[in-house]
Design a protein around this motif. Sequence first.
Motif, PDB file in Angstrom:
ATOM      1  N   THR A 150      -5.136  -4.054  -2.782  1.00 12.29           N
ATOM      2  CA  THR A 150      -4.003  -3.232  -3.205  1.00 12.29           C
ATOM      3  C   THR A 150      -3.526  -3.628  -4.593  1.00 12.29           C
ATOM      4  O   THR A 150      -3.103  -2.774  -5.385  1.00 12.29           O
ATOM      5  CB  THR A 150      -2.850  -3.345  -2.186  1.00 12.29           C
ATOM      6  OG1 THR A 150      -3.332  -2.908  -0.907  1.00 12.29           O
ATOM      7  CG2 THR A 150      -1.669  -2.477  -2.591  1.00 12.29           C
ATOM      8  N   ARG A 175      -5.202  -0.303 -11.317  1.00 17.90           N
ATOM      9  CA  ARG A 175      -6.023   0.826 -11.745  1.00 17.90           C
ATOM     10  C   ARG A 175      -5.177   2.099 -11.821  1.00 17.90           C
ATOM     11  O   ARG A 175      -5.313   2.900 -12.748  1.00 17.90           O
ATOM     12  CB  ARG A 175      -7.188   1.030 -10.785  1.00 17.90           C
ATOM     13  CG  ARG A 175      -8.064   2.224 -11.154  1.00 17.90           C
ATOM     14  CD  ARG A 175      -9.067   2.521 -10.052  1.00 17.90           C
ATOM     15  NE  ARG A 175      -9.835   3.715 -10.347  1.00 17.90           N
ATOM     16  CZ  ARG A 175      -9.423   4.961 -10.111  1.00 17.90           C
ATOM     17  NH1 ARG A 175      -8.242   5.175  -9.571  1.00 17.90           N
ATOM     18  NH2 ARG A 175     -10.189   5.993 -10.407  1.00 17.90           N
ATOM     19  N   TYR A 217     -13.152   5.621  -3.693  1.00 18.57           N
ATOM     20  CA  TYR A 217     -13.855   6.029  -4.901  1.00 18.57           C
ATOM     21  C   TYR A 217     -15.198   6.573  -4.451  1.00 18.57           C
ATOM     22  O   TYR A 217     -15.997   5.861  -3.832  1.00 18.57           O
ATOM     23  CB  TYR A 217     -14.033   4.837  -5.837  1.00 18.57           C
ATOM     24  CG  TYR A 217     -14.475   5.208  -7.235  1.00 18.57           C
ATOM     25  CD1 TYR A 217     -13.564   5.745  -8.138  1.00 18.57           C
ATOM     26  CD2 TYR A 217     -15.778   5.012  -7.656  1.00 18.57           C
ATOM     27  CE1 TYR A 217     -13.955   6.074  -9.431  1.00 18.57           C
ATOM     28  CE2 TYR A 217     -16.178   5.331  -8.944  1.00 18.57           C
ATOM     29  CZ  TYR A 217     -15.259   5.866  -9.822  1.00 18.57           C
ATOM     30  OH  TYR A 217     -15.643   6.194 -11.104  1.00 18.57           O
ATOM     31  N   PHE A 232     -15.153   1.603  -8.681  1.00 19.60           N
ATOM     32  CA  PHE A 232     -13.776   2.092  -8.773  1.00 19.60           C
ATOM     33  C   PHE A 232     -13.107   1.587 -10.049  1.00 19.60           C
ATOM     34  O   PHE A 232     -12.462   2.347 -10.790  1.00 19.60           O
ATOM     35  CB  PHE A 232     -13.050   1.580  -7.522  1.00 19.60           C
ATOM     36  CG  PHE A 232     -11.613   1.960  -7.362  1.00 19.60           C
ATOM     37  CD1 PHE A 232     -11.236   3.245  -7.039  1.00 19.60           C
ATOM     38  CD2 PHE A 232     -10.625   0.990  -7.458  1.00 19.60           C
ATOM     39  CE1 PHE A 232      -9.903   3.576  -6.839  1.00 19.60           C
ATOM     40  CE2 PHE A 232      -9.288   1.314  -7.257  1.00 19.60           C
ATOM     41  CZ  PHE A 232      -8.928   2.611  -6.944  1.00 19.60           C
ATOM     42  N   GLY A 276      -7.275   5.147  -1.579  1.00 19.46           N
ATOM     43  CA  GLY A 276      -7.785   4.224  -2.570  1.00 19.46           C
ATOM     44  C   GLY A 276      -9.282   4.358  -2.740  1.00 19.46           C
ATOM     45  O   GLY A 276      -9.919   3.538  -3.357  1.00 19.46           O
ATOM     46  N   ASP A 280       0.833  -1.201   0.000  1.00 14.80           N
ATOM     47  CA  ASP A 280       0.000   0.000   0.000  1.00 14.80           C
ATOM     48  C   ASP A 280       0.872   1.259   0.000  1.00 14.80           C
ATOM     49  O   ASP A 280       0.594   2.237  -0.704  1.00 14.80           O
ATOM     50  CB  ASP A 280      -0.898  -0.039   1.237  1.00 14.80           C
ATOM     51  CG  ASP A 280      -2.132   0.826   1.080  1.00 14.80           C
ATOM     52  OD1 ASP A 280      -2.622   0.959  -0.053  1.00 14.80           O
ATOM     53  OD2 ASP A 280      -2.595   1.369   2.083  1.00 14.80           O
ATOM     54  N   MET A 323     -15.697  -1.089  -4.923  1.00 18.23           N
ATOM     55  CA  MET A 323     -14.549  -1.500  -5.711  1.00 18.23           C
ATOM     56  C   MET A 323     -14.945  -1.724  -7.160  1.00 18.23           C
ATOM     57  O   MET A 323     -14.195  -1.368  -8.082  1.00 18.23           O
ATOM     58  CB  MET A 323     -13.946  -2.774  -5.111  1.00 18.23           C
ATOM     59  CG  MET A 323     -12.619  -3.178  -5.751  1.00 18.23           C
ATOM     60  SD  MET A 323     -11.330  -1.943  -5.409  1.00 18.23           S
ATOM     61  CE  MET A 323      -9.901  -2.757  -6.103  1.00 18.23           C
ATOM     62  N   THR A 378      -6.053  -2.005  -6.928  1.00 20.94           N
ATOM     63  CA  THR A 378      -5.900  -0.549  -6.849  1.00 20.94           C
ATOM     64  C   THR A 378      -4.661  -0.095  -7.606  1.00 20.94           C
ATOM     65  O   THR A 378      -4.672   0.920  -8.311  1.00 20.94           O
ATOM     66  CB  THR A 378      -5.808  -0.106  -5.377  1.00 20.94           C
ATOM     67  OG1 THR A 378      -7.018  -0.452  -4.702  1.00 20.94           O
ATOM     68  CG2 THR A 378      -5.596   1.400  -5.277  1.00 20.94           C
TER      69      THR A 378
END
Length: 447
Positions: free
Chosen positions: A248, A254, A332, A290, A330, A211, A287, A251
């Motif tokens: 993670t 992305r 959204y 996201f 992280g 992270d 998520m 994320t």
Amino acid sequence: MAARERKPNGKLAALVAECRWTSNGEFARAVNRAGTEAGYKLRYDESAVSHWLSGTRPMAKYQKVVLETLTRRLRRPVTAFEAGFADRPDIQARSGDTVTGLIDLGSMDMDPSRRGVLGAGLYSVALSIPGWPDIIGRFERLKTDPHTRIGMAEVEAVIAMTERISEIDDQFGGRTARPMAAAFMVNNIVPHLKATAGEEVRKAMLSAAADHLYLTGYMAVDERLDLLGQAYYTKALELALAADDHLTYCTTLRGMSVQAVELGHGGPALRYANAAAAASPEAGPRMRAFLAGQQAHALARTGDRTGALVMLRAAEVAMEQAESKAKAHGSYDPASLSYHAAQVNYELGDREGAIRALLHSERVRPVVYRRARVRHRAMLAEWQLEAGRLEEAVQNWHLALDDFPHVQSGRADDRFRTMLSAAQPYRRNPHIRELLDRARPIAPRTA
């Protein structure tokens, strides 16, 4: 001494033919554009390409730019040997020791004298990403320090420090916060990764480290050190996989997609976004929103109108279902979703729809996100000027300038430079003159 006779570079000639450029000049211009990303002001033309084809090799520090240009055109990695720039292939083994790589990466990032080296790297569209099974056993080779043992208290300290650095990043930009993130990684996180720990603590520390690396990579991208950002992101993926940390991992993928689409590389952006979605089949609604929002943006960049609108609707539905809030850097939220709607509309040619969505995003964004406020207000002004709404554009540029001096961000600097360029043709307008007069004293050094 007689000069060494040069032989025509048949390997390069074959690659150029495979690329199907209309002329050597088109190849040269593509190299120049890629060089701009790496911080080089290249002025190659048809004669330079002719020299390369005749056997002259580009300067060593520019060869990576030429190779990356070929890689982008052919959509596969092109090596120096394959292009005829090296006499033998590079068969030197690469170390799989992630922790050693973290020390090297972080130590360079901490050293101000190396910032120029870090900034000269070229973003790679051919970067391979580790899949979920590829990492198994990677950390079995890690040598632990028998004299040090950690517990959940050390994990919690890493998580807390990452959250604090993230807050500073949101307020003041990546250029302010990243050096302390790199120092914390080298001086605190790496020793923790080498320490003795139970399996639960070990995985929790790997997750916390992943992270932290994701955040550090995001800040490098914000400073427009794109190759450095890729390096941090790749390490974050490795640690997330070792920790079995889907959140993670997805994320970070992305984030890599966001970086690619901002640089204009729709294909890689879609590849990363799709990989993130594929790796999270049981993700919760927030998520899913996201990831789907980023897929929509990448699809729009590649020109897939139908796919982009389908994924944007999927993101909207998932956001309506979302009940819990993800971790700070992280997360959204509705502002992020409206931002993606704005980007999708803009890519698909609906400028007014893009303006409406971005205005809504600005209204609902939490006040703590000052860097985003600068960037998005400036972007809104650019779109309003394109739509002929000059006075509204000037108003939003002034709002962006209210926060700009407090933000150390390469992406914010880019928006500032775009403002100067876009406003220049209207400099006789009194509102524009007032804006430019206000902007010049606070311009970034390279504006």
